[in-house]
Design an enzyme around this catalytic site. Structure first.
Site, PDB file in Angstrom:
ATOM      1  N   THR A 145       0.831  -1.199   0.000  1.00 47.70           N
ATOM      2  CA  THR A 145       0.000   0.000   0.000  1.00 47.70           C
ATOM      3  C   THR A 145       0.870   1.255   0.000  1.00 47.70           C
ATOM      4  OG1 THR A 145      -1.656   1.233   1.248  1.00 47.70           O
ATOM      5  CG2 THR A 145      -0.186  -0.129   2.535  1.00 47.70           C
ATOM      6  N   SER A 187      -2.108   3.221  10.460  1.00 47.93           N
ATOM      7  CA  SER A 187      -3.128   2.386  11.112  1.00 47.93           C
ATOM      8  C   SER A 187      -2.510   1.011  11.336  1.00 47.93           C
ATOM      9  CB  SER A 187      -4.371   2.239  10.213  1.00 47.93           C
ATOM     10  OG  SER A 187      -4.069   1.402   9.103  1.00 47.93           O
ATOM     11  N   TYR A 189      -3.675  -1.693  10.158  1.00 47.64           N
ATOM     12  CA  TYR A 189      -3.655  -2.325   8.831  1.00 47.64           C
ATOM     13  C   TYR A 189      -2.391  -1.918   8.072  1.00 47.64           C
ATOM     14  CZ  TYR A 189      -4.083  -2.205   3.819  1.00 47.64           C
ATOM     15  OH  TYR A 189      -3.777  -2.291   2.484  1.00 47.64           O
ATOM     16  N   HIS A 190      -2.114  -0.608   8.010  1.00 49.91           N
ATOM     17  CA  HIS A 190      -0.937  -0.172   7.262  1.00 49.91           C
ATOM     18  C   HIS A 190       0.355  -0.709   7.910  1.00 49.91           C
ATOM     19  CE1 HIS A 190      -3.882   2.827   5.621  1.00 49.91           C
ATOM     20  NE2 HIS A 190      -3.173   2.648   4.536  1.00 49.91           N
ATOM     21  N   LYS A 193       1.343  -4.019   6.511  1.00 54.29           N
ATOM     22  CA  LYS A 193       2.007  -3.955   5.195  1.00 54.29           C
ATOM     23  C   LYS A 193       3.474  -3.547   5.357  1.00 54.29           C
ATOM     24  CE  LYS A 193      -1.705  -4.878   2.767  1.00 54.29           C
ATOM     25  NZ  LYS A 193      -1.901  -5.948   1.806  1.00 54.29           N
ATOM     26  N   LEU A 247     -13.574   7.606  -2.588  1.00 53.14           N
ATOM     27  CA  LEU A 247     -14.271   8.058  -3.797  1.00 53.14           C
ATOM     28  C   LEU A 247     -15.532   7.233  -4.037  1.00 53.14           C
ATOM     29  CD1 LEU A 247     -14.510   9.867  -6.232  1.00 53.14           C
ATOM     30  CD2 LEU A 247     -12.837   8.445  -7.419  1.00 53.14           C
TER      31      LEU A 247
END
Ligand code: NAD
Ligand code: USQ
Length: 399
Positions: A145, A187, A189-190, A193, A247
């Site tokens: 990411t 976060s 989650y990040h 990664k 978006l």
């Protein structure tokens, strides 16, 4: 090529599996179905009516004559199943999408933090370990990411994974080396990664595994050339406060006259890519696997950057909607600049689809077509990065 798509029932994985199959590859989807269980946990459904995985692949076979295999396997917890499968099938390439991918979900509670770490770190490590144990020389293409770089407004175009640093040694002589770009995840989650990157660095050096890590931006859109072939092939479209990305959320909000939910000032700048470009990039990465040896190849899978407030204005203009600024549930910089190099994928043939391409209309049409499936109660954010953010939101702390 024989290709495994881990997480091939998800938003990026499903259209990627179809795209690889349409280009003549022998595809097997490996997925535990956990994403569909999380929908049930959150009491939400994809905006689009997605079919079961078995139905999806059966329709694909009817429409194209191509077979896609399916395996129900939790790669984080069934290590024996994973090694058996690799040893039996010996794929040439493995695309690894199989992680918990929502930043808000990863920050919801201590349980969600632990689940995300356990699922994602084990998924990646089990895959590396199983490749070494079985001796399968598959090229691994992993979805990382852009968020691993953080959002610090550094006055550079973010390089693709590596940074050259110079420092004085103890004799004052300048030394120079390339390191993984310093990670600054926003976060849990990040953070997973960021950990994945170190796992890859280790296994590439220690065991010679061939790995491509794709630092992807926020994906927008729904359909691809393959998913439009039959309504039963339609892709997932998340819009809820946990899994909906910005978006796609704005488009759904506009479709039902819900004021667009800009968090904070909207000065956050983020990287974006259309789902049709995602599937193209996955194919380009897989098909160029013979170029990968030595350290992991890192490519920035992005086509453009935008400020969130500008995106809201664009949607408001195109679809006609009100914009509202809500208290930001996330601990993140209120304003940042962001620019990233994407030379690797451009050189491989990526043909960027930019927001102005007209494809926004396709997503607007989908949002309108399935508007009666939208549950507006699931739109507000319900996950806060810390107690202060929760208190500022007006929701009673812990509530
Ligand atoms: P998704 O949640 O729609 O799909 C992930 C799939 O993986 C699901 O079908 C899920 O059931 C499966 N899965 C999860 N854990 C598993 C496990 N332990 N074993 C087997 N299957 C498992 O997510 P997505 O949006 O398709 O994202 C795919 C990947 O791309 C993720 O790694 C994500 O971090 C990355 N990514 C996504 C975006 C985006 O905007 N969607 C952007 C950048 C990177
Ligand atoms: N935001 C709003 N309003 C909303 C939703 C989000 O203003 O209604 C803001 C957020 O505060 C954030 C930005 O929009 O500043 C992006 O949020 P997002 O939910 O669209 O994206 P993010 O949480 O970063 O995660 C998504 C995917 C993740 C992927 C990441 C790519 O869920 O899997 O890794 O995009 S990136 O952002 O480049 O790291």
């Amino acid at each position: 090529m024989r290709i495994f798509v881990l997480g091939g029932d998800g938003f990026c994985g499903w259209p990627s599996a179809l795209h690889l199959s349409a280009h003549g590859h022998d595809v097997t989807i490996v997925d535990s179905g956990v994403r569909r269980k999380i929908d049930a946990e959150l009491g939400v459904e994809s905006l689009t009516p997605i079919q079961t995985l078995d139905e999806r692949v059966a329709v694909w076979r009817n429409v194209t004559g191509n077979h896609i295999g399916t395996i129900d396997l939790d790669i984080s917890h069934d290590y024996a199943g994973l090694t058996e499968l690799l040893a039996a099938e010996r794929p040439d390439a493995i695309v690894h999408f199989a992680e918990q991918r929502s930043a808000p979900y990863s920050m919801k509670s201590p349980r969600h933090k632990r689940y995300t770490i356990d699922n994602n770190v084990n998924a990646t490590h089990n895959l590396m370990d199983a490749l070494v144990e079985t001796g399968v020389d598959a090229h691994v293409v992993h979805l990382g990411t852009m968020g691993v770089y953080g959002y610090e407004s550094v006055p550079v175009d973010l390089p693709e994974g590596y940074l050259t640093v110079s420092y004085p040694d103890r004799d004052g002589k300048m030394r120079s080396r390339e390191i993984l770009y310093p990670t600054n995840p926003g976060s849990i989650y990040h953070l997973t990664k960021s950990i994945d990157q170190l796992v890859f660095q280790f296994y590439a050096r220690n065991d010679g595994l061939r790995i491509t890590d794709l630092h992807q931006g926020i994906v927008w859109g729904t359909q691809t050339d393959e998913t439009v072939l039959d309504e039963a092939l339609i892709n997932r479209f998340d819009y809820d406060g946990d899994y909906g990305t910005v978006l796609n959320r704005f488009l759904v909000e506009a479709a039902i006259g819900y004021p667009l939910t800009v968090y904070g000032s909207g000065g956050q700048t983020r990287a974006f890519i259309n789902i049709r470009n995602t599937v193209q990039c996955i194919r380009l990465a897989v098909e160029s696997g013979d170029q990968v040896s030595g350290r992991p190849r890192v490519m920035n899978q992005v086509t453009e950057t935008h400020r969130i407030a500008d995106l809201a204005d664009l949607v408001a203009r195109v679809v006609g909607a009100e914009v509202t600024h809500v208290s930001n549930p996330r601990a993140e910089a209120d304003t940042n600049e962001l620019s990233a190099v994407n030379d690797h994928l451009i050189d491989l043939g990526l043909d960027p689809i930019l927001l102005e391409s007209g494809l926004l209309a396709e997503s607007v049409d989908i949002a309108h077509k399935y508007a009666d499936r939208i549950d507006a109660r699931r739109i507000p954010a319900s996950s806060y990065w810390n107690r202060e953010r929760e208190t500022n939101s007006g929701v009673a702390a812990g509530g």
